[in-house]
Design a protein around this motif. Structure first.
Motif, mmCIF file in Angstrom:
data_model
loop_
_atom_site.group_PDB
_atom_site.id
_atom_site.type_symbol
_atom_site.label_atom_id
_atom_site.label_comp_id
_atom_site.label_asym_id
_atom_site.label_seq_id
_atom_site.Cartn_x
_atom_site.Cartn_y
_atom_site.Cartn_z
ATOM 1 N N GLY A 119 -3.808 9.368 0.697
ATOM 2 C CA GLY A 119 -4.232 8.581 1.856
ATOM 3 C C GLY A 119 -3.635 7.187 1.856
ATOM 4 N N THR A 120 -3.600 6.542 0.690
ATOM 5 C CA THR A 120 -2.985 5.219 0.588
ATOM 6 C C THR A 120 -1.496 5.298 0.882
ATOM 7 N N PHE A 121 -0.824 6.305 0.293
ATOM 8 C CA PHE A 121 0.617 6.468 0.533
ATOM 9 C C PHE A 121 0.889 6.729 2.014
ATOM 10 N N ALA A 122 0.114 7.631 2.624
ATOM 11 C CA ALA A 122 0.347 7.986 4.020
ATOM 12 C C ALA A 122 0.154 6.787 4.945
ATOM 13 N N MET A 123 -0.879 5.988 4.698
ATOM 14 C CA MET A 123 -1.086 4.797 5.515
ATOM 15 C C MET A 123 0.079 3.825 5.375
ATOM 16 N N CYS A 124 0.554 3.624 4.133
ATOM 17 C CA CYS A 124 1.715 2.748 3.926
ATOM 18 C C CYS A 124 2.941 3.309 4.641
ATOM 19 N N ARG A 125 3.149 4.607 4.524
ATOM 20 C CA ARG A 125 4.313 5.254 5.123
ATOM 21 C C ARG A 125 4.363 5.028 6.632
ATOM 22 N N HIS A 126 3.221 5.098 7.281
ATOM 23 C CA HIS A 126 3.192 4.928 8.742
ATOM 24 C C HIS A 126 3.156 3.460 9.162
ATOM 25 N N ALA A 127 2.594 2.605 8.325
ATOM 26 C CA ALA A 127 2.471 1.189 8.697
ATOM 27 C C ALA A 127 3.737 0.397 8.447
ATOM 28 N N ILE A 128 4.476 0.716 7.398
ATOM 29 C CA ILE A 128 5.616 -0.120 7.010
ATOM 30 C C ILE A 128 6.692 -0.203 8.089
ATOM 31 N N PRO A 129 7.048 0.874 8.780
ATOM 32 C CA PRO A 129 8.032 0.706 9.863
ATOM 33 C C PRO A 129 7.575 -0.277 10.939
ATOM 34 N N VAL A 130 6.275 -0.292 11.236
ATOM 35 C CA VAL A 130 5.745 -1.238 12.223
ATOM 36 C C VAL A 130 5.860 -2.663 11.698
ATOM 37 N N LEU A 131 5.476 -2.866 10.437
ATOM 38 C CA LEU A 131 5.568 -4.205 9.845
ATOM 39 C C LEU A 131 7.019 -4.683 9.799
ATOM 40 N N ARG A 132 7.934 -3.776 9.472
ATOM 41 C CA ARG A 132 9.356 -4.146 9.437
ATOM 42 C C ARG A 132 9.840 -4.599 10.816
ATOM 43 N N ARG A 133 9.475 -3.860 11.845
ATOM 44 C CA ARG A 133 9.914 -4.224 13.208
ATOM 45 C C ARG A 133 9.366 -5.580 13.617
ATOM 46 N N GLN A 134 8.186 -5.910 13.136
ATOM 47 C CA GLN A 134 7.549 -7.177 13.492
ATOM 48 C C GLN A 134 8.005 -8.336 12.615
ATOM 49 N N GLY A 135 8.742 -8.032 11.549
ATOM 50 C CA GLY A 135 9.265 -9.088 10.695
ATOM 51 C C GLY A 135 8.412 -9.448 9.507
ATOM 52 N N GLY A 136 7.382 -8.645 9.191
ATOM 53 C CA GLY A 136 6.592 -8.924 7.995
ATOM 54 C C GLY A 136 5.159 -8.471 8.125
ATOM 55 N N GLY A 137 4.411 -8.659 7.043
ATOM 56 C CA GLY A 137 3.004 -8.288 7.050
ATOM 57 C C GLY A 137 2.446 -8.229 5.645
ATOM 58 N N ARG A 138 1.214 -7.764 5.543
ATOM 59 C CA ARG A 138 0.503 -7.710 4.272
ATOM 60 C C ARG A 138 -0.070 -6.305 4.062
ATOM 61 N N ILE A 139 0.106 -5.782 2.856
ATOM 62 C CA ILE A 139 -0.538 -4.540 2.445
ATOM 63 C C ILE A 139 -1.386 -4.840 1.225
ATOM 64 N N ILE A 140 -2.646 -4.454 1.282
ATOM 65 C CA ILE A 140 -3.581 -4.680 0.177
ATOM 66 C C ILE A 140 -4.217 -3.343 -0.163
ATOM 67 N N ASN A 141 -3.869 -2.809 -1.315
ATOM 68 C CA ASN A 141 -4.388 -1.518 -1.753
ATOM 69 C C ASN A 141 -5.619 -1.700 -2.628
ATOM 70 N N THR A 142 -6.383 -0.632 -2.772
ATOM 71 C CA THR A 142 -7.573 -0.672 -3.619
ATOM 72 C C THR A 142 -7.353 0.225 -4.823
ATOM 73 N N SER A 143 -7.238 -0.402 -5.983
ATOM 74 C CA SER A 143 -7.099 0.323 -7.236
ATOM 75 C C SER A 143 -8.478 0.405 -7.899
#
Length: 298
Positions: A119-143
């Motif tokens: 679930g964490t990987f899948a969310m990152c996989r779908h979110a990162i292209p959006v963040l890249r297009r926007q020029g940046g962002g933050r990802i905070i995972n829960t370990s």
């Protein structure tokens, strides 16, 4: 604009409300399952949305399962459709089933690894292209500190260890993209930890945990106290912070060191593999010199 998964209760609820209070518009994602992954309900996500709106914030609900690859994509799409962009992804959704390795079933493995790691990987996989297009962002995972200090429940520990490794890998991959990737290993009183004292007592009785270690564990405080480090990591103040794993809860915020190689022995490469007899002689006197017992585990 932020997505918080597993935001209907506990730690995720506190994170979603705190981010909204800091000015973020929030997608409150929660399938509404029990702590072990069973069932489903829209109520938890809806209730958090109502709290945020009552406090003057803006939020929408999402009831997708992050363990569903396409569902994770729909969570990201929900953010873009509702608010026009995505700036922060907080991967908090998790489930746990408590048992020893010999009692684990394939379903237990699939459910825990599916939600916590896939679930964490899948969310990152779908979110990162959006963040890249926007020029940046933050990802905070829960370990979890079970990555570093095992307490049994092997499939949960491996799923959270995988989240830690994913955090390191993505921080490296995205270091020049203005996208930071960090993780938080929280401790708090939640549905997952409500019976912690009873489980610790059982481990002591079985001889797999010392009373000293049980007494040394941090007391679990209100779940909302984890949120401040998440708000900080989501802010502009943390623009240069990436690839870090924090321990947070109660009145404490700490940071783990990255695993490092601590002792090494060498031989000439052209000499071939280590002879077994040499390892029997050398390892206890060098690499293993102070590791005849593992006090951090017991």
């Amino acid at each position: 604009m932020a997505i918080v998964t597993g935001a209907g209760r506990g730690i995720g609820r506190g994170e979603a409300i705190a981010l909204a209070a800091a000015g973020a518009k929030v997608v409150v994602n929660d399938l509404g399952v029990d702590a072990d992954g069973g069932g489903a309900a829209s109520g938890p996500a809806d209730e958090v949305v109502d709290v945020i709106r009552a406090q003057g914030g803006d939020a929408v609900a999402s009831y997708e399962s992050v363990a569903d690859w396409a569902g994770a994509g729909r969570v990201v799409a929900r953010a873009v459709e509702a608010f026009g962009r995505l700036d922060v992804l907080v991967n908090n959704a998790a489930v746990v089933r408590q048992h020893k390795i010999e009692d684990a079933t394939e379903e237990d493995f699939d459910v825990m690894v599916g939600v916590n790691l896939k679930g964490t990987f899948a969310m990152c996989r779908h979110a990162i292209p959006v963040l890249r297009r926007q020029g940046g962002g933050r990802i905070i995972n829960t370990s979890s500190n079970q990555w570093a200090a095992p307490l049994g429940n092997a499939e949960y520990a491996l799923s959270k260890g995988g989240v830690t490794s994913l955090t390191y890998a993505l921080a490296w991959e995205l270091q020049n993209e203005n996208i930071t990737v960090n993780a938080v290993a929280p401790f708090a009183l939640t549905r997952m930890t409500a019976d912690q004292a009873e489980r610790d007592a059982a481990r002591i009785a079985e001889g797999v945990m010392s009373e000293r270690r049980a007494k040394a564990k941090e007391p679990r405080a209100e779940a909302g106290l984890v949120a401040p480090i998440v708000v900080y990591l989501a802010s502009d103040h943390a623009a240069g912070v990436t690839g870090r794993v924090f321990r947070a809860g109660g009145a404490k915020i700490g940071m783990y060191s990255h695993p490092v190689e601590t002792r090494t022995i060498f031989r000439e490469e052209n000499a071939g593999p280590w002879p077994h007899d040499e390892l029997v002689d050398l390892l206890p006197r060098t690499v293993l010199v102070s590791d005849t017992k593992a006090p951090h585990i017991v």
